[in-house]
Design an enzyme around this catalytic site. Structure first.
Site, mmCIF file in Angstrom:
data_model
loop_
_atom_site.group_PDB
_atom_site.id
_atom_site.type_symbol
_atom_site.label_atom_id
_atom_site.label_comp_id
_atom_site.label_asym_id
_atom_site.label_seq_id
_atom_site.Cartn_x
_atom_site.Cartn_y
_atom_site.Cartn_z
ATOM 1 N N GLY A 89 40.399 66.527 42.407
ATOM 2 C CA GLY A 89 40.270 66.321 40.967
ATOM 3 C C GLY A 89 38.868 66.576 40.477
ATOM 4 O O GLY A 89 38.379 65.927 39.543
ATOM 5 N N ASP A 122 47.694 72.431 44.211
ATOM 6 C CA ASP A 122 48.476 71.300 43.725
ATOM 7 C C ASP A 122 48.729 70.416 44.931
ATOM 8 O O ASP A 122 49.445 70.802 45.862
ATOM 9 C CB ASP A 122 49.797 71.795 43.122
ATOM 10 C CG ASP A 122 50.623 70.673 42.512
ATOM 11 O OD1 ASP A 122 50.458 69.507 42.939
ATOM 12 O OD2 ASP A 122 51.445 70.955 41.624
ATOM 13 N N SER A 178 42.112 51.603 40.183
ATOM 14 C CA SER A 178 42.023 51.270 38.760
ATOM 15 C C SER A 178 42.112 49.766 38.587
ATOM 16 O O SER A 178 42.646 49.057 39.460
ATOM 17 C CB SER A 178 43.179 51.938 38.006
ATOM 18 O OG SER A 178 43.286 51.460 36.679
ATOM 19 N N TYR A 202 52.223 53.416 36.570
ATOM 20 C CA TYR A 202 50.809 53.653 36.867
ATOM 21 C C TYR A 202 50.237 52.474 37.649
ATOM 22 O O TYR A 202 49.517 52.673 38.639
ATOM 23 C CB TYR A 202 50.035 53.860 35.567
ATOM 24 C CG TYR A 202 48.586 54.222 35.779
ATOM 25 C CD1 TYR A 202 48.218 55.531 36.068
ATOM 26 C CD2 TYR A 202 47.580 53.263 35.706
ATOM 27 C CE1 TYR A 202 46.887 55.878 36.281
ATOM 28 C CE2 TYR A 202 46.254 53.589 35.912
ATOM 29 C CZ TYR A 202 45.911 54.899 36.200
ATOM 30 O OH TYR A 202 44.588 55.232 36.419
#
Length: 251
Positions: A9, A55, A133, A146
């Site tokens: 990323g 990918d 996160s 998520y």
């Protein structure tokens, strides 16, 4: 010989900041993302020592990426998994397509990239940093999938830390709150019901700083990721480090 970091990323907001931090620190950066032309431009500009357009949702691709990094730069001292996607919505209307996308990018790709990199990291007694996160520490409304993906990343990281400790490979996760990146702008535009500014303001209102709250900057996350790959962090493994303005402190 310069140390080498593999960053997934790398074209995203956090990934780019992480790459720049490692370059400033004297490392060679091998970048992974989907846009080959943009990666080539970053290499031409001196920001990447090598790259592979891919990918990462296919297991074989993760193996190809690590092989390409080793063929190009000869070693691997760290892996930083920054690739991630956001989708939200109530469970009763959440699509299977979005479910698969979130789990495949956020969890599956991270796991199999770690798996592919482990042999090379054992050779250098290197480090893994996975981007999780605050949503991996606490439940967020309309973000069950998520949250599931990031909670899994956090616990996966802890388990890998135990598995890899005997070979000297350290594995930690970073759990940011809302970071000022293109992904956050995407969230606001797609899920803000025509009022992206209001969506962002609602996010800030949840932080303990109140009216003085601001979004986290990618450079803050990058500095922490870089530190976790340094000898000074040699005793830190199996940790999940929050960088979230305290939003998860009460959970």
């Amino acid at each position: 010989m310069q140390a080498v970091v593999l960053i997934s990323g790398v074209l995203g907001g956090i990934g780019q900041a992480v790459a720049e931090q490692f370059v400033r620190g004297g490392w060679q950066v091998f970048g992974i993302d989907r846009d080959g032309a943009a990666l080539a431009a970053r290499q031409a500009g001196g920001q990447l020592a090598g790259y592979h357009a891919a990918d990462l949702r296919q297991v074989g691709t993760t193996q190809d990426v690590v092989a390409a990094a080793l063929a190009t730069l000869g070693r691997l001292d760290a892996l930083v998994n920054c690739a991630g996607v956001w989708r939200e919505g109530p469970a009763e209307t959440f699509s299977e397509e979005d479910f698969d996308l979130v789990l495949d990018v956020n969890l599956k790709a991270s796991f199999f990239l770690c798996a592919a990199a482990i042999p090379a990291l054992r050779d250098t007694r290197g480090a893994i940093v996975n981007l999780s996160s605050d949503a991996g520490r606490q439940g967020n409304r309309n973000a069950a999938v998520y949250c599931a993906s990031k909670g899994a990343v956090t616990l996966m990281t802890k388990a890998l830390a135990l598995d890899l400790a005997p070979s000297g490979v350290r594995c930690n996760s970073i759990s940011p709150g809302d970071v000022a990146t293109p992904m956050l702008s995407f969230q606001a535009e797609r899920y803000g019901n025509g009022d992206p500014a209001g969506y962002l303001q609602d996010l800030l209102a949840k932080y303990p700083q109140g009216e003085s709250a601001t979004f986290i900057q990618p450079e803050e996350v990058a500095e922490l990721a870089f530190f976790l790959c340094q000898p000074a962090a040699r005793s830190i493994t199996g940790a999940d480090l929050a960088i979230d303005r305290g939003i998860s402190a009460g959970h």
